[in-house]
Design an enzyme around this catalytic site. Structure first.
Site, PDB file in Angstrom:
ATOM      1  N   LYS A  54      24.588  39.992  92.143  1.00 29.87           N
ATOM      2  CA  LYS A  54      23.505  38.811  92.433  1.00 29.87           C
ATOM      3  C   LYS A  54      24.705  38.175  93.130  1.00 29.87           C
ATOM      4  O   LYS A  54      24.617  37.286  94.097  1.00 29.87           O
ATOM      5  CB  LYS A  54      22.814  38.789  91.293  1.00 29.87           C
ATOM      6  CG  LYS A  54      23.288  38.209  90.017  1.00 29.87           C
ATOM      7  CD  LYS A  54      24.089  36.596  89.893  1.00 29.87           C
ATOM      8  CE  LYS A  54      25.009  36.493  88.935  1.00 29.87           C
ATOM      9  NZ  LYS A  54      25.473  35.186  88.621  1.00 29.87           N
ATOM     10  N   SER A  95      26.814  27.069  91.856  1.00 23.73           N
ATOM     11  CA  SER A  95      27.350  28.432  91.701  1.00 23.73           C
ATOM     12  C   SER A  95      28.941  28.743  92.728  1.00 23.73           C
ATOM     13  O   SER A  95      28.581  28.626  93.557  1.00 23.73           O
ATOM     14  CB  SER A  95      26.422  30.074  92.761  1.00 23.73           C
ATOM     15  OG  SER A  95      27.054  30.692  92.859  1.00 23.73           O
ATOM     16  N   ARG A  96      29.708  29.245  91.892  1.00 23.18           N
ATOM     17  CA  ARG A  96      30.816  29.394  92.740  1.00 23.18           C
ATOM     18  C   ARG A  96      30.383  30.880  94.102  1.00 23.18           C
ATOM     19  O   ARG A  96      31.776  30.061  95.231  1.00 23.18           O
ATOM     20  CB  ARG A  96      31.447  30.006  92.093  1.00 23.18           C
ATOM     21  CG  ARG A  96      32.066  28.886  91.149  1.00 23.18           C
ATOM     22  CD  ARG A  96      33.026  29.924  89.728  1.00 23.18           C
ATOM     23  NE  ARG A  96      33.278  28.967  88.673  1.00 23.18           N
ATOM     24  CZ  ARG A  96      34.603  28.831  87.444  1.00 23.18           C
ATOM     25  NH1 ARG A  96      33.763  30.377  87.147  1.00 23.18           N
ATOM     26  NH2 ARG A  96      34.595  28.251  86.869  1.00 23.18           N
ATOM     27  N   LYS A 152      30.538  39.152  84.572  1.00 20.54           N
ATOM     28  CA  LYS A 152      29.760  40.213  85.762  1.00 20.54           C
ATOM     29  C   LYS A 152      30.458  40.331  86.798  1.00 20.54           C
ATOM     30  O   LYS A 152      30.654  39.798  87.828  1.00 20.54           O
ATOM     31  CB  LYS A 152      28.566  38.644  86.421  1.00 20.54           C
ATOM     32  CG  LYS A 152      27.538  37.916  85.514  1.00 20.54           C
ATOM     33  CD  LYS A 152      26.773  37.280  85.475  1.00 20.54           C
ATOM     34  CE  LYS A 152      25.678  36.767  84.376  1.00 20.54           C
ATOM     35  NZ  LYS A 152      24.689  35.076  85.362  1.00 20.54           N
ATOM     36  N   GLU A 182      33.862  35.928  91.541  1.00 21.39           N
ATOM     37  CA  GLU A 182      33.572  37.680  90.993  1.00 21.39           C
ATOM     38  C   GLU A 182      32.439  38.173  92.391  1.00 21.39           C
ATOM     39  O   GLU A 182      33.489  39.209  92.682  1.00 21.39           O
ATOM     40  CB  GLU A 182      32.092  37.541  89.923  1.00 21.39           C
ATOM     41  CG  GLU A 182      33.367  36.801  88.146  1.00 21.39           C
ATOM     42  CD  GLU A 182      34.410  37.778  87.904  1.00 21.39           C
ATOM     43  OE1 GLU A 182      34.694  37.968  88.661  1.00 21.39           O
ATOM     44  OE2 GLU A 182      34.736  37.411  86.576  1.00 21.39           O
ATOM     45  N   SER A 241      21.889  31.367  84.260  1.00 20.62           N
ATOM     46  CA  SER A 241      22.217  29.685  83.933  1.00 20.62           C
ATOM     47  C   SER A 241      24.315  29.079  84.006  1.00 20.62           C
ATOM     48  O   SER A 241      24.102  30.090  84.909  1.00 20.62           O
ATOM     49  CB  SER A 241      22.393  30.588  82.078  1.00 20.62           C
ATOM     50  OG  SER A 241      23.554  31.563  82.244  1.00 20.62           O
TER      51      SER A 241
END
Length: 333
Positions: free
Chosen positions: A192, A255-256, A109, A281, A139
């Site tokens: 996001k 979530s990283r 992403k 990311e 996910s």
């Protein structure tokens, strides 16, 4: 079994690649997982575990791991599950190894740094004989690997291809929805991650749940503006790959990107965190997304704040103050 996609190759032996390989195997596909690390390949084949990325998860039903990219590329469909900024290189390496018209499903992403291209466009350039598709949605790899219920979006320019890919990967606990809005699915997934960093900063700074909810709402409006300006359909952004993914990524420490934002809010430096922490990311995407927004004349204050933080141009208190000092306006104007 859908004979058209009886076999699946997965390029990328990290947590997400391994989880998607498991999902494909549970859907009845014959799966070959390519990883660079010989130790990871040995562990998957001999011990049925990827201890570095999914410790404690038994890899059943069976799948085969390999360090030979050609074996994964020979499958009926290939899932590309490597970081966004490696998409061009890995797609280029896959290109001469795949049969013409093989679907290449992108799971990273982001935008490509330097060009600002969406990843489906990168794949189209690097592997022109492949058929690009995108898988995105709320996910976590650990949830998918443990067969917890998960729904995602699979997008391709040809809706019939998207529907066929969704059928090939579906199982009782993994539910893909088909779309032909590739831009919407890609932009939702890319932005996001940026906006989740901002949400993490709010929590890390101790600004409270009310501030976090307000930030997420305004961030979603920003995501919608930029995505539509790039050609996405608004209804795509209200679905799994937009709003759904934002809610998950902006509220969970799994979530990283959110965890990175929390650490920033608690006083960590962006440079040190990027060096020491896992792949984030959103930190790479923020400056690219800000440049795109500026080119299109789109107001993107949250993205601008995150870009300033990750590039070290401003501190947390400064960007928070600037956001709160913005002129009052109508909410939907």
């Amino acid at each position: 079994m859908t004979s058209r996609f009886a076999s699946v190759g997965v390029a990328g032996g990290g947590a997400w690649g391994t989880a998607l390989a498991l999902a494909a195997a549970r859907a009845g596909r014959t799966v070959t997982l390519w990883a660079r690390d010989p130790a990871a390949v040995e562990a998957i084949n001999a011990r049925r575990e990827n201890p570095a990325h999914l410790p404690g998860v038994r890899l059943d039903p069976p799948l085969e791991a390999t360090t030979d990219l050609a074996r994964a590329a020979a499958a009926d469909l290939v899932i590309l599950s490597t970081p966004a900024q490696t998409t061009r290189a890995v797609a280029g390496a896959l290109a001469p190894l795949m049969r013409p018209d093989t679907p290449l499903v992108i799971t990273a992403k982001g935008f490509e740094a330097g060009t600002g291209l969406l990843l489906a466009d990168v794949v189209a350039a690097a592997a022109p004989a492949a058929r690009p598709a995108v898988l995105s949605g709320p996910s976590f790899a650990a949830d998918v690997a443990r067969s917890l219920p998960t729904a995602v979006t699979i997008a391709a320019a040809d809706i019939a291809l998207a529907e066929a890919l969704a059928r090939a990967l579906a199982s009782p606990f993994f539910r893909p929805y088909a779309s032909d809005d590739v831009i919407g699915v890609e932009v939702g997934g890319a932005l996001k991650n940026v906006l989740a960093i901002a949400s993490g900063v709010v929590i890390g700074r101790g600004l409270g749940a009310s501030a976090q909810a307000a930030l997420i709402a305004r961030a979603f409006a920003e995501l919608m503006r930029l995505a539509v300006a790039l050609g996405a359909r608004a209804e795509t952004l209200t679905g799994l790959s937009g709003f759904g993914d934002l809610v998950l990524t902006a509220t969970s420490r799994q979530s990283r990107n959110f965890a990175f934002g929390v650490a920033l809010g608690e006083g960590g430096s962006a440079a040190a965190l990027k060096e020491a922490g896992p792949l984030v990311e959103g930190a790479k995407t923020a400056p690219v997304a800000l440049a795109i927004a500026a080119r299109l004349g789109i107001d993107a204050p949250v993205t601008a704040a995150v870009a300033a933080l990750v590039e070290g141009r401003a501190g947390v208190d400064q960007v928070i103050g600037e956001l709160l000092a913005r002129p009052l306006k109508r909410e939907t104007a």
